[in-house]
Design a protein around this motif. Structure first.
Motif, PDB file in Angstrom:
ATOM      1  N   THR A 118       0.854  -1.179   0.000  1.00 55.42           N
ATOM      2  CA  THR A 118       0.000   0.000   0.000  1.00 55.42           C
ATOM      3  C   THR A 118       0.893   1.233   0.000  1.00 55.42           C
ATOM      4  OG1 THR A 118      -0.042   0.129   2.407  1.00 55.42           O
ATOM      5  CG2 THR A 118      -1.749  -1.233   1.350  1.00 55.42           C
ATOM      6  N   THR A 119       0.279   2.403  -0.146  1.00 57.02           N
ATOM      7  CA  THR A 119       1.084   3.631  -0.105  1.00 57.02           C
ATOM      8  C   THR A 119       1.786   3.776   1.243  1.00 57.02           C
ATOM      9  OG1 THR A 119      -0.887   4.880   0.548  1.00 57.02           O
ATOM     10  CG2 THR A 119      -0.336   4.871  -1.780  1.00 57.02           C
ATOM     11  N   GLU A 120       1.104   3.360   2.311  1.00 60.12           N
ATOM     12  CA  GLU A 120       1.716   3.475   3.638  1.00 60.12           C
ATOM     13  C   GLU A 120       2.955   2.590   3.760  1.00 60.12           C
ATOM     14  OE1 GLU A 120       0.814   5.677   6.007  1.00 60.12           O
ATOM     15  OE2 GLU A 120      -0.468   6.413   4.396  1.00 60.12           O
ATOM     16  N   ARG A 121       2.890   1.391   3.191  1.00 62.93           N
ATOM     17  CA  ARG A 121       4.042   0.485   3.234  1.00 62.93           C
ATOM     18  C   ARG A 121       5.176   1.018   2.357  1.00 62.93           C
ATOM     19  NH1 ARG A 121       7.972  -1.715   3.643  1.00 62.93           N
ATOM     20  NH2 ARG A 121       8.486  -3.937   3.859  1.00 62.93           N
ATOM     21  N   THR A 122       4.835   1.554   1.205  1.00 61.82           N
ATOM     22  CA  THR A 122       5.853   2.118   0.316  1.00 61.82           C
ATOM     23  C   THR A 122       6.565   3.286   0.977  1.00 61.82           C
ATOM     24  OG1 THR A 122       4.609   1.458  -1.654  1.00 61.82           O
ATOM     25  CG2 THR A 122       6.236   3.202  -1.937  1.00 61.82           C
ATOM     26  N   LYS A 123       5.813   4.076   1.722  1.00 69.05           N
ATOM     27  CA  LYS A 123       6.376   5.253   2.392  1.00 69.05           C
ATOM     28  C   LYS A 123       7.526   4.877   3.313  1.00 69.05           C
ATOM     29  CE  LYS A 123       3.823   7.312   5.390  1.00 69.05           C
ATOM     30  NZ  LYS A 123       2.668   8.023   6.010  1.00 69.05           N
ATOM     31  N   GLU A 124       7.481   3.666   3.884  1.00 73.65           N
ATOM     32  CA  GLU A 124       8.529   3.222   4.800  1.00 73.65           C
ATOM     33  C   GLU A 124       9.874   3.044   4.095  1.00 73.65           C
ATOM     34  OE1 GLU A 124       7.256  -0.330   6.735  1.00 73.65           O
ATOM     35  OE2 GLU A 124       5.345   0.519   7.402  1.00 73.65           O
ATOM     36  N   VAL A 128      10.836  14.496 -10.355  1.00 71.69           N
ATOM     37  CA  VAL A 128      11.130  14.963  -9.000  1.00 71.69           C
ATOM     38  C   VAL A 128      11.131  16.493  -8.975  1.00 71.69           C
ATOM     39  CG1 VAL A 128      12.826  14.966  -7.138  1.00 71.69           C
ATOM     40  CG2 VAL A 128      12.455  12.880  -8.491  1.00 71.69           C
ATOM     41  N   ARG A 129      11.802  17.101  -9.934  1.00 70.80           N
ATOM     42  CA  ARG A 129      11.868  18.570  -9.991  1.00 70.80           C
ATOM     43  C   ARG A 129      10.485  19.199 -10.107  1.00 70.80           C
ATOM     44  NH1 ARG A 129      15.550  17.572 -14.157  1.00 70.80           N
ATOM     45  NH2 ARG A 129      14.219  18.771 -15.588  1.00 70.80           N
ATOM     46  N   ASP A 130       9.598  18.526 -10.859  1.00 71.38           N
ATOM     47  CA  ASP A 130       8.267  19.084 -11.120  1.00 71.38           C
ATOM     48  C   ASP A 130       7.208  18.631 -10.117  1.00 71.38           C
ATOM     49  OD1 ASP A 130       9.438  20.257 -13.298  1.00 71.38           O
ATOM     50  OD2 ASP A 130       8.578  18.889 -14.784  1.00 71.38           O
ATOM     51  N   GLY A 131       7.604  17.859  -9.107  1.00 69.25           N
ATOM     52  CA  GLY A 131       6.629  17.393  -8.123  1.00 69.25           C
ATOM     53  C   GLY A 131       5.650  16.380  -8.683  1.00 69.25           C
ATOM     54  N   GLN A 132       6.123  15.559  -9.609  1.00 69.83           N
ATOM     55  CA  GLN A 132       5.258  14.576 -10.263  1.00 69.83           C
ATOM     56  C   GLN A 132       5.664  13.144  -9.910  1.00 69.83           C
ATOM     57  OE1 GLN A 132       2.417  15.494 -12.269  1.00 69.83           O
ATOM     58  NE2 GLN A 132       2.983  17.286 -11.053  1.00 69.83           N
ATOM     59  N   VAL A 133       5.968  12.926  -8.634  1.00 71.10           N
ATOM     60  CA  VAL A 133       6.282  11.589  -8.126  1.00 71.10           C
ATOM     61  C   VAL A 133       5.128  11.160  -7.230  1.00 71.10           C
ATOM     62  CG1 VAL A 133       7.887  10.153  -6.826  1.00 71.10           C
ATOM     63  CG2 VAL A 133       8.753  12.067  -8.205  1.00 71.10           C
ATOM     64  N   PHE A 134       4.574   9.986  -7.515  1.00 71.35           N
ATOM     65  CA  PHE A 134       3.406   9.511  -6.787  1.00 71.35           C
ATOM     66  C   PHE A 134       3.619   8.088  -6.296  1.00 71.35           C
ATOM     67  CE2 PHE A 134       2.076  12.427 -10.134  1.00 71.35           C
ATOM     68  CZ  PHE A 134       1.332  13.369  -9.425  1.00 71.35           C
ATOM     69  N   LYS A 191      -7.731   8.337  -2.060  1.00 71.63           N
ATOM     70  CA  LYS A 191      -7.025   7.767  -0.908  1.00 71.63           C
ATOM     71  C   LYS A 191      -6.091   6.638  -1.324  1.00 71.63           C
ATOM     72  CE  LYS A 191     -10.880   4.648   0.090  1.00 71.63           C
ATOM     73  NZ  LYS A 191     -11.901   4.241   1.066  1.00 71.63           N
ATOM     74  N   LYS A 192      -6.046   6.339  -2.620  1.00 71.82           N
ATOM     75  CA  LYS A 192      -5.221   5.237  -3.112  1.00 71.82           C
ATOM     76  C   LYS A 192      -3.840   5.689  -3.580  1.00 71.82           C
ATOM     77  CE  LYS A 192      -8.124   1.755  -2.708  1.00 71.82           C
ATOM     78  NZ  LYS A 192      -7.794   0.592  -1.859  1.00 71.82           N
ATOM     79  N   TYR A 193      -3.552   6.976  -3.479  1.00 71.90           N
ATOM     80  CA  TYR A 193      -2.231   7.454  -3.887  1.00 71.90           C
ATOM     81  C   TYR A 193      -1.843   8.652  -3.043  1.00 71.90           C
ATOM     82  CZ  TYR A 193      -3.866  11.757  -6.104  1.00 71.90           C
ATOM     83  OH  TYR A 193      -4.374  13.007  -6.314  1.00 71.90           O
ATOM     84  N   LYS A 194      -0.561   8.981  -3.060  1.00 72.53           N
ATOM     85  CA  LYS A 194      -0.052  10.177  -2.411  1.00 72.53           C
ATOM     86  C   LYS A 194       1.059  10.764  -3.267  1.00 72.53           C
ATOM     87  CE  LYS A 194      -1.016   9.116   2.464  1.00 72.53           C
ATOM     88  NZ  LYS A 194      -1.695   7.824   2.277  1.00 72.53           N
ATOM     89  N   ARG A 195       0.992  12.062  -3.451  1.00 76.26           N
ATOM     90  CA  ARG A 195       2.133  12.749  -4.057  1.00 76.26           C
ATOM     91  C   ARG A 195       3.285  12.690  -3.063  1.00 76.26           C
ATOM     92  NH1 ARG A 195       1.943  16.696  -8.201  1.00 76.26           N
ATOM     93  NH2 ARG A 195      -0.314  16.818  -7.901  1.00 76.26           N
ATOM     94  N   GLN A 204       3.440  15.121  -0.142  1.00 76.95           N
ATOM     95  CA  GLN A 204       2.419  14.853   0.858  1.00 76.95           C
ATOM     96  C   GLN A 204       2.876  13.733   1.790  1.00 76.95           C
ATOM     97  OE1 GLN A 204      -0.936  13.874  -1.571  1.00 76.95           O
ATOM     98  NE2 GLN A 204      -1.592  15.997  -1.805  1.00 76.95           N
ATOM     99  N   ALA A 205       3.462  12.716   1.206  1.00 76.99           N
ATOM    100  CA  ALA A 205       3.921  11.575   2.001  1.00 76.99           C
ATOM    101  C   ALA A 205       5.012  12.011   2.966  1.00 76.99           C
ATOM    102  CB  ALA A 205       4.438  10.481   1.080  1.00 76.99           C
ATOM    103  N   SER A 206       5.900  12.891   2.526  1.00 77.82           N
ATOM    104  CA  SER A 206       6.996  13.319   3.375  1.00 77.82           C
ATOM    105  C   SER A 206       6.488  14.067   4.601  1.00 77.82           C
ATOM    106  CB  SER A 206       7.944  14.219   2.569  1.00 77.82           C
ATOM    107  OG  SER A 206       8.510  13.492   1.489  1.00 77.82           O
ATOM    108  N   ARG A 207       5.442  14.870   4.409  1.00 75.10           N
ATOM    109  CA  ARG A 207       4.910  15.644   5.521  1.00 75.10           C
ATOM    110  C   ARG A 207       4.215  14.763   6.558  1.00 75.10           C
ATOM    111  NH1 ARG A 207       3.422  19.420   1.400  1.00 75.10           N
ATOM    112  NH2 ARG A 207       1.280  18.626   1.391  1.00 75.10           N
TER     113      ARG A 207
END
Length: 312
Positions: free
Chosen positions: A232-238, A255-261, A300-304, A307-310
């Motif tokens: 899941t996104t939560e597991r990937t965040k780790e 990455v420069r354009d903020g287009q990583v999801f 709720k199925k993705y995060k930029r 957003q994940a970093s915060r």
């Protein structure tokens, strides 16, 4: 009534989607939660409940394959008690799911021999056709056509919307694994194409393969989607730090354009027709937000990545 055991989460999901779940009498430990609340898991894995890193998981599966060992096993007494008429199995990936050979060995011990039907799609059209295979095996083929007709209408909305605005395809990359890096294969490149993108490092209708970081940096995707199989996104965040710490990360255009999801795996590597259709709808909104919106239920199925970093 025909009794079925589904040894693939995707088959289980499609049976529920088509209203055929009353035929289900056994599933796998990885099947959708709705199924696990109602059906007993027949297929288990020795890694259940353990929290390994991506690198450790890859090493464990590679070692087991090299040594000829099985990480998955069947609860044989339970299978005997169910006495299924049909077992749906697969031969597309012996890393993600139990394969037909292992299933055949367990089924051979049963007093009543079930029919084994391998569901092993390679392309997006194959996935849609598997719905027909499943329903036809139960004598309910018309349910598959109704199901698929609705999904095709949704895909057509995406295609027509992109065509109406004459959008150019984005240069994208979708990762199926982080450590080591795996590109995307099988039906995922087709999902990307329907959503208005092109992944030149992908392997359409074939296996995903290890891809070098240097190649990815040279490719310089405009949009990067990270959806490791089973995460899941939560597991990937780790484990996202394994990418962000690499030399050259900050130089990638996405990455420069903020287009990583980061996105939930089920929209891409869980090969049910409805979940893959939702994956197309999500990608279209990520690739071309100026003309396509991510449907509300998918937000709720993705995060930029920012957003994940915060959220740490």
């Amino acid at each position: 009534m025909i009794k079925v055991c589904s040894f693939l989460p995707a088959v289980t999901q499609m049976m529920y989607d088509m209203g055929l779940q009353d035929h289900l009498h056994g599933v796998t430990f990885e099947c959708p939660s709705v199924a696990l609340r109602e059906k007993p898991p027949v297929v288990r894995c020795i890694l259940e409940g353990k929290n390994y890193s991506s690198r450790e998981i890859d090493a464990l599966f590679s070692a087991s394959k090299h040594q000829g060992k099985q990480l998955y096993y069947i609860d044989e007494p339970l299978l005997e008690a169910i006495a299924p008429d049909i077992i749906f199995t697969q031969d597309i990936c012996d890393v993600c799911q139990i394969d037909t050979a292992c299933t055949l060995a367990a089924a051979a011990k049963l007093e009543k021999q079930p029919e084994l039907i391998s569901i092993s799609p390679e392309s997006l059209s194959d996935v849609f056709n598997t719905a027909i295979t499943i329903a036809a095996a139960l004598g309910k083929e018309e349910k598959a056509y109704t199901y698929l007709e609705g999904l095709q209408r949704r895909i057509d909305v995406v295609i027509d919307g992109l065509r109406a605005h004459r959008v150019l395809p984005k240069r994208v990359m979708l990762l199926e694994w982080i450590d080591p890096l795996y590109n995307c294969g099988h039906w995922i490149p087709h999902q990307i194409a329907y959503a208005g993108g092109v992944d030149m490092l992908s392997n359409p209708s074939g296996d995903s393969i290890v891809t070098s970081w240097e190649k990815m940096v040279r490719y310089d995707p405009e949009v990067l989607v990270i959806a490791p199989c089973g995460f899941t996104t939560e597991r990937t965040k780790e484990e996202i730090h394994l990418l962000t710490a690499k030399v050259g990360w900050e130089n990638i255009k996405a990455v420069r354009d903020g287009q990583v999801f980061m996105a939930d795996f089920e929209l891409f590597t869980q090969s049910s027709a409805e979940t893959l259709t939702r994956g197309i709808e999500l990608l279209a909104g990520l690739f071309h937000p100026e003309v396509m919106s991510v449907p509300g239920p998918l937000r709720k199925k993705y995060k930029r990545l920012e957003q994940a970093s915060r959220l740490h």
